[in-house]
Motif scaffolding. Structure first.
Motif, short mmCIF file in Angstrom:
data_model
loop_
_atom_site.label_atom_id
_atom_site.label_comp_id
_atom_site.label_asym_id
_atom_site.label_seq_id
_atom_site.Cartn_x
_atom_site.Cartn_y
_atom_site.Cartn_z
N GLN A 82 -31.32 14.01 3.33
CA GLN A 82 -32.58 13.09 4.13
C GLN A 82 -32.98 12.33 3.97
O GLN A 82 -33.43 11.81 5.57
N ASP A 83 -31.46 11.25 4.56
CA ASP A 83 -31.80 10.05 4.97
C ASP A 83 -30.51 9.32 6.31
O ASP A 83 -29.65 9.75 6.46
N ALA A 167 -38.33 11.60 4.00
CA ALA A 167 -38.47 10.68 4.22
C ALA A 167 -39.08 10.46 4.97
O ALA A 167 -39.77 9.24 5.21
#
Ligand code: ATP
Length: 242
Positions: A82-83, A167
């Motif tokens: 995700q990040d 995100a």
């Protein structure tokens, strides 16, 4: 459907509180999971926070203790997280970040690594002007393109996308989803697409599995899940997403 990955009767565990003198206690997170991912398929994995989605991804990558069978019909799967802020080395240039997995393989010359990294960056939409930039000099969407390039450079057949677009703003999300679908066609990839966002799942998956408390409670085509959910938990998830 020709399988790329088969999981049979998987039970996964984490070990907690171990020390030099004791093995600690094991906590079971996944129970009796049976899943097959087909060649070229996009399999969605949904479930609320804590249901075990990331644990299934980690088990596939051999990062948890488990019992049962995980049969890979291709080389090691790659993962996109995700990040992108935390997974990219801030000191490296974009080209170096994408080259890095090839260095670990050790079988390519410096010139060949550079050529492959530049080709891969082009494939994810980052031209020569990006090659020497550092991650801090990119937008969130551009950083996620770099993560995708770094995963794809080793030519996996299965890529696990763990909340890979969660995100990002909706427009950027759409661009990254388009890119992922294009790469899937170009490189004949399968995806395990983990997301808590049912709209994203609807847009890009062929089939969906629904997890609750470490178990699969429903599995169907994407249309089947959205048009005729059977399990009360699936109905609840769909209602919450309305
Ligand atoms: N390293 C760990 N040690 C012990 N328990 C863990 C560990 N990692 C996760 N868990 C537990 O396993 C369960 C499943 O977690 P997991 O991260 O797989 O869920 P998830 O569905 O991916 O959630 P999210 O959507 O919030 O990422 C949770 O109860 C969590 O607390």
């Amino acid at each position: 459907m020709e399988p790329i990955l088969e999981i049979r009767q998987l039970n996964s565990f984490y070990r907690q509180g171990g020390s030099a003198f004791s093995r600690g206690r094991t906590v079971q997170v996944l129970q009796d999971i049976n899943v097959t991912i087909g060649r070229g398929e996009v399999l969605g994995l949904v479930g609320e926070s804590g249901s075990g989605k990331s644990t299934l991804a980690k088990s596939i990558l051999g990062m948890t203790e488990y019992q049962g069978e995980i049969v890979h019909h291709s080389r090691r799967p790659q993962m996109v997280f995700q990040d992108p802020y935390s997974s990219l080395n801030p000191a490296f240039s974009i080209r170096r970040i994408v080259e890095e997995p090839l260095r670990i393989y050790g079988k390519y010359s410096a010139a060949e690594r550079k050529r492959r990294a530049e080709e891969m960056l082009e494939a994810v939409g980052l031209g020569p002007e990006f090659h020497n930039r550092k991650p801090a000099q990119l937008s969130g969407g551009q950083r996620q393109r770099v993560s995708i390039a770094a995963a794809m450079i080793v030519q996996p057949r299965l890529v696990i996308l763990d909340e890979a677009v969660s995100a990002l703003d909706v427009t950027i999300q759409d661009q990254i989803l388009d890119l992922l679908m294009k790469l899937r066609r170009t490189y004949d990839l399968s995806y395990l697409f983990i997301s808590h966002d049912l709209n994203v799942i609807y847009q890009c998956c062929d089939r969906v599995i629904v997890m609750q408390k470490g178990k699969i409670v429903e599995e169907n085509t994407v249309d089947g899940i959205f048009d005729h959910p059977v399990h009360p938990y699936t109905k609840q998830l769909l209602k919450a997403a309305e």
